[in-house]
Motif scaffolding. Sequence first.
Motif, PDB file in Angstrom:
ATOM      1  N   ILE A 109       0.854  -1.205   0.000  1.00  0.00           N
ATOM      2  CA  ILE A 109       0.000   0.000   0.000  1.00  0.00           C
ATOM      3  C   ILE A 109       0.883   1.246   0.000  1.00  0.00           C
ATOM      4  O   ILE A 109       0.702   2.158  -0.807  1.00  0.00           O
ATOM      5  CB  ILE A 109      -0.930   0.024   1.241  1.00  0.00           C
ATOM      6  CG1 ILE A 109      -1.914  -1.142   1.204  1.00  0.00           C
ATOM      7  CG2 ILE A 109      -1.674   1.367   1.328  1.00  0.00           C
ATOM      8  CD1 ILE A 109      -2.767  -1.277   2.471  1.00  0.00           C
ATOM      9  N   GLN A 110       1.846   1.264   0.908  1.00  0.00           N
ATOM     10  CA  GLN A 110       2.704   2.446   1.029  1.00  0.00           C
ATOM     11  C   GLN A 110       3.621   2.585  -0.188  1.00  0.00           C
ATOM     12  O   GLN A 110       3.935   3.692  -0.612  1.00  0.00           O
ATOM     13  CB  GLN A 110       3.538   2.383   2.322  1.00  0.00           C
ATOM     14  CG  GLN A 110       2.709   2.202   3.585  1.00  0.00           C
ATOM     15  CD  GLN A 110       1.626   3.263   3.762  1.00  0.00           C
ATOM     16  OE1 GLN A 110       1.831   4.432   3.457  1.00  0.00           O
ATOM     17  NE2 GLN A 110       0.462   2.842   4.241  1.00  0.00           N
ATOM     18  N   ALA A 118       4.185   5.626  -2.829  1.00  0.00           N
ATOM     19  CA  ALA A 118       5.487   6.189  -3.223  1.00  0.00           C
ATOM     20  C   ALA A 118       5.590   6.340  -4.739  1.00  0.00           C
ATOM     21  O   ALA A 118       6.131   7.327  -5.237  1.00  0.00           O
ATOM     22  CB  ALA A 118       6.617   5.317  -2.687  1.00  0.00           C
ATOM     23  N   TYR A 119       5.058   5.380  -5.479  1.00  0.00           N
ATOM     24  CA  TYR A 119       5.082   5.514  -6.938  1.00  0.00           C
ATOM     25  C   TYR A 119       4.127   6.620  -7.402  1.00  0.00           C
ATOM     26  O   TYR A 119       4.404   7.328  -8.381  1.00  0.00           O
ATOM     27  CB  TYR A 119       4.799   4.176  -7.628  1.00  0.00           C
ATOM     28  CG  TYR A 119       6.044   3.315  -7.683  1.00  0.00           C
ATOM     29  CD1 TYR A 119       7.063   3.598  -8.593  1.00  0.00           C
ATOM     30  CD2 TYR A 119       6.245   2.264  -6.802  1.00  0.00           C
ATOM     31  CE1 TYR A 119       8.231   2.847  -8.631  1.00  0.00           C
ATOM     32  CE2 TYR A 119       7.411   1.509  -6.822  1.00  0.00           C
ATOM     33  CZ  TYR A 119       8.397   1.800  -7.736  1.00  0.00           C
ATOM     34  OH  TYR A 119       9.563   1.065  -7.768  1.00  0.00           O
ATOM     35  N   ALA A 120       3.018   6.774  -6.696  1.00  0.00           N
ATOM     36  CA  ALA A 120       2.118   7.895  -7.014  1.00  0.00           C
ATOM     37  C   ALA A 120       2.853   9.222  -6.779  1.00  0.00           C
ATOM     38  O   ALA A 120       2.706  10.171  -7.549  1.00  0.00           O
ATOM     39  CB  ALA A 120       0.859   7.822  -6.156  1.00  0.00           C
ATOM     40  N   LEU A 121       3.648   9.264  -5.722  1.00  0.00           N
ATOM     41  CA  LEU A 121       4.437  10.464  -5.441  1.00  0.00           C
ATOM     42  C   LEU A 121       5.429  10.733  -6.580  1.00  0.00           C
ATOM     43  O   LEU A 121       5.660  11.886  -6.956  1.00  0.00           O
ATOM     44  CB  LEU A 121       5.181  10.267  -4.115  1.00  0.00           C
ATOM     45  CG  LEU A 121       5.841  11.479  -3.485  1.00  0.00           C
ATOM     46  CD1 LEU A 121       4.844  12.582  -3.172  1.00  0.00           C
ATOM     47  CD2 LEU A 121       6.575  11.072  -2.189  1.00  0.00           C
ATOM     48  N   VAL A 180      10.908   6.106   2.964  1.00  0.00           N
ATOM     49  CA  VAL A 180      10.836   6.299   1.514  1.00  0.00           C
ATOM     50  C   VAL A 180       9.950   7.501   1.183  1.00  0.00           C
ATOM     51  O   VAL A 180      10.337   8.391   0.410  1.00  0.00           O
ATOM     52  CB  VAL A 180      10.276   5.029   0.818  1.00  0.00           C
ATOM     53  CG1 VAL A 180       9.929   5.307  -0.639  1.00  0.00           C
ATOM     54  CG2 VAL A 180      11.269   3.883   0.923  1.00  0.00           C
ATOM     55  N   LEU A 181       8.776   7.533   1.773  1.00  0.00           N
ATOM     56  CA  LEU A 181       7.826   8.601   1.467  1.00  0.00           C
ATOM     57  C   LEU A 181       8.368   9.958   1.896  1.00  0.00           C
ATOM     58  O   LEU A 181       8.211  10.957   1.202  1.00  0.00           O
ATOM     59  CB  LEU A 181       6.465   8.312   2.118  1.00  0.00           C
ATOM     60  CG  LEU A 181       5.697   7.161   1.452  1.00  0.00           C
ATOM     61  CD1 LEU A 181       4.622   6.603   2.380  1.00  0.00           C
ATOM     62  CD2 LEU A 181       5.054   7.628   0.143  1.00  0.00           C
ATOM     63  N   LEU A 232      13.281  13.801  -7.069  1.00  0.00           N
ATOM     64  CA  LEU A 232      12.844  12.520  -7.610  1.00  0.00           C
ATOM     65  C   LEU A 232      13.971  11.482  -7.472  1.00  0.00           C
ATOM     66  O   LEU A 232      13.706  10.305  -7.188  1.00  0.00           O
ATOM     67  CB  LEU A 232      12.468  12.709  -9.082  1.00  0.00           C
ATOM     68  CG  LEU A 232      11.671  11.621  -9.775  1.00  0.00           C
ATOM     69  CD1 LEU A 232      10.367  11.353  -9.064  1.00  0.00           C
ATOM     70  CD2 LEU A 232      11.360  12.021 -11.233  1.00  0.00           C
ATOM     71  N   THR A 233      15.204  11.913  -7.616  1.00  0.00           N
ATOM     72  CA  THR A 233      16.346  11.011  -7.458  1.00  0.00           C
ATOM     73  C   THR A 233      16.407  10.463  -6.027  1.00  0.00           C
ATOM     74  O   THR A 233      16.649   9.267  -5.815  1.00  0.00           O
ATOM     75  CB  THR A 233      17.660  11.749  -7.794  1.00  0.00           C
ATOM     76  OG1 THR A 233      17.497  12.428  -9.044  1.00  0.00           O
ATOM     77  CG2 THR A 233      18.833  10.792  -7.873  1.00  0.00           C
ATOM     78  N   ASP A 234      16.194  11.316  -5.055  1.00  0.00           N
ATOM     79  CA  ASP A 234      16.154  10.872  -3.655  1.00  0.00           C
ATOM     80  C   ASP A 234      15.080   9.803  -3.467  1.00  0.00           C
ATOM     81  O   ASP A 234      15.291   8.805  -2.778  1.00  0.00           O
ATOM     82  CB  ASP A 234      15.842  12.057  -2.728  1.00  0.00           C
ATOM     83  CG  ASP A 234      16.949  13.095  -2.682  1.00  0.00           C
ATOM     84  OD1 ASP A 234      18.079  12.801  -3.124  1.00  0.00           O
ATOM     85  OD2 ASP A 234      16.687  14.223  -2.217  1.00  0.00           O
ATOM     86  N   LEU A 235      13.926  10.042  -4.072  1.00  0.00           N
ATOM     87  CA  LEU A 235      12.823   9.089  -3.934  1.00  0.00           C
ATOM     88  C   LEU A 235      13.198   7.732  -4.531  1.00  0.00           C
ATOM     89  O   LEU A 235      13.019   6.688  -3.899  1.00  0.00           O
ATOM     90  CB  LEU A 235      11.568   9.660  -4.612  1.00  0.00           C
ATOM     91  CG  LEU A 235      10.334   8.750  -4.714  1.00  0.00           C
ATOM     92  CD1 LEU A 235       9.917   8.198  -3.366  1.00  0.00           C
ATOM     93  CD2 LEU A 235       9.160   9.513  -5.344  1.00  0.00           C
TER      94      LEU A 235
END
Lengths: 222, 222, 222, 222
Positions: free
Chosen positions: C48-49, C53-56, C115-116, C124-127
Amino acid sequence: MNTADLIASCQQDWNDYTRHRFLIELGNGTLPKEVFQHYLEQDYLFLIQFSRAYALAVYKSDNFAEMRKPLEALHGLISHETRLHVEYCEQWGLTEQDMMNIPEATGTVAYTRLVLDAGQSGSLTDLYAALAPCSIGYGHIGRWLANSPNTVWEGNPYREWIETYNGEEYQAGVQASQEQLDELLAEIPDDSRSAARIKKIFRSATCMEVAFWEQGYEALAS
Amino acid sequence: MNTADLIASCQQDWNDYTRHRFLIELGNGTLPKEVFQHYLEQDYLFLIQFSRAYALAVYKSDNFAEMRKPLEALHGLISHETRLHVEYCEQWGLTEQDMMNIPEATGTVAYTRLVLDAGQSGSLTDLYAALAPCSIGYGHIGRWLANSPNTVWEGNPYREWIETYNGEEYQAGVQASQEQLDELLAEIPDDSRSAARIKKIFRSATCMEVAFWEQGYEALAS
Amino acid sequence: MNTADLIASCQQDWNDYTRHRFLIELGNGTLPKEVFQHYLEQDYLFLIQFSRAYALAVYKSDNFAEMRKPLEALHGLISHETRLHVEYCEQWGLTEQDMMNIPEATGTVAYTRLVLDAGQSGSLTDLYAALAPCSIGYGHIGRWLANSPNTVWEGNPYREWIETYNGEEYQAGVQASQEQLDELLAEIPDDSRSAARIKKIFRSATCMEVAFWEQGYEALAS
Amino acid sequence: MNTADLIASCQQDWNDYTRHRFLIELGNGTLPKEVFQHYLEQDYLFLIQFSRAYALAVYKSDNFAEMRKPLEALHGLISHETRLHVEYCEQWGLTEQDMMNIPEATGTVAYTRLVLDAGQSGSLTDLYAALAPCSIGYGHIGRWLANSPNTVWEGNPYREWIETYNGEEYQAGVQASQEQLDELLAEIPDDSRSAARIKKIFRSATCMEVAFWEQGYEALAS
């Protein structure tokens, strides 16, 4: 990359912003009072969002040392600059309560939310680049007006405005902002996608500053 | 509280938006082509930011069931609506690459970043309320134009636009959006600070939609 | 900088994660079923989380082309991987409703929210760097287990798990993730503060993955 | 809904947190020094993230009046509480530089990033609810320890800790935090989805506080 490169990458837009007729008329004292008053009202609403942007910079910091700079700016904005602004507005017949109830104009929304979104969606560098047209540009403008042969000092109702932004305290803050941004930009390779993104943000923010100057005239015309 | 209350809380602004001369002229076919083309270009840039807003709604969801609705909207926007938009623009002589290189106009920045900031700084309800002038308003507009006695069908170059937004598929999406917003708003007590905040966001977003219609005329005039 | 540098910068932690006894026991079939079941439950909550994160990542994209990659990953996670996971869990006696009601364990919260937060506060690189211990690490693990002489295939209740993560489809996704991260990292100068930040995020995320493996044993012991 | 309802909704977890053996041993002076020292180190790292959370609350505010409360808390944290903490740690042989280099333990990551994510993904109320186990819980704990017949004052190496959190200044801050949260919660209908979400966040944050107490013992055991 450094701040000068950012400016050079959109020199025409930067000139449109920092040499806008709003400023020329402010310098020679011919700016219509209604336009200035509209600007003052919107600038109050602007400061709320700008404070939020500095809070975002604190949030995006990794340690206490990094937090201190934007926290100081935030503290300055809320305790000092806003108080000055409110006092200044009172001279023009505007109370703080009045200003809180005025709707944000399109240019105000555009610039402030662009900054906040650039900051949320990107890095701390992106955030500071989006803030730069204001945080650095006002310093350039204050200095330019103070040194311009066209600036009228005697009887200019906007003299205090020029003196504030040309003042030592304000210029020191601008200097610090620029050094910090330069430090962050020094890490960005010239032809990287990050560089392209930052230039785009900076240019877009500069264009929104132009819209911010325009809106007082538009309100007057309508 | 429900969507109708939101509209009623800023009825004048809502009318300014949903009965704007852009729409009247679009309905009777007299809208200058340059104005429409400017709108199309900006609408492409708008859809990028709108997609980001739906991605934000997915991020702000708590479980898979909640994610599915905005994910479906996001998927529709990226795979379907954007493709249609690009095809439609090609009929007007605009390629996707052209549109990607056009700078965002002030009204485009203002509305889209207001939505994204309302979404980041507030709750999922705040985000959907900020999206509503578009996600719900376009449905109202499409239906109104389709039913208006002033709408010209024969030879109207904008007929396809009206048919799209009055179309069954689009109207079903609007219906779903409105139901979802109503469900979220039902939880907000009428006189709460949350209600005041949501009304303010909705009104501000509606005003930015007006600015979005205006900007084609401004570009034409300048 | 590239992904290999990230791994090398915290090699010991990376080994602790990718050679954890959870994996060794999973490979030779001796992992206690209760530990695996605990992992499965938490992995559902994790997904779920991870989807958030991919939505972010979609939200943090600048245009449609950039959005497509994380959107595809998000779509895969929600439509495909989660469905597989739910079906797989049913074989172990766990329904989706059961899993939704289980509280998140500390290691699950730690990794996912790290992560979030890295994603929200950074670039975006950090993510993607924060996602990498999972998005890339599971590929390394699957391949290592599949090629290990200690892996027991006959009668190993966890065989399907190994086959999934060593499978061609999964490995292709890992390959794509790694290429994308490498592309982003190529822009980061080696000794920059951004590089230091990214390494710190990657290391911290790797350590949280270790905590994630541990928690099944801890639950068993308590 | 109010703060008391939040506590009642997860009373067992709340007790596990506020009556944890870490606190009982701290009260009677038997807490192993290594466990306390581990706690002090992690608490420093915790305060960095907590400051970021208050900065997020400033960012999520709508006007200057709303900003002042979290800004004051942020200022207190950075200028005052952290300084005290650093001085206190020096008594235990830990310099600030030492603490900055220590990796965050799982429980520290879990609690702090849960707060930050709840704050980013939800409303200001969600953020304050996530902060409450700390911002309000430490006040409850300080008072309880100060009034407990089991607390040893003479020769207790942790006496200063108890006195700080039972001190007038700290308790006044707790009182203010609780009033503010109660004011925000008063708007949330009891059986709403918002109420369920807030309870879940509060409970999860409380459980992460338990993990935070535990981790010193775990480090000692390993």
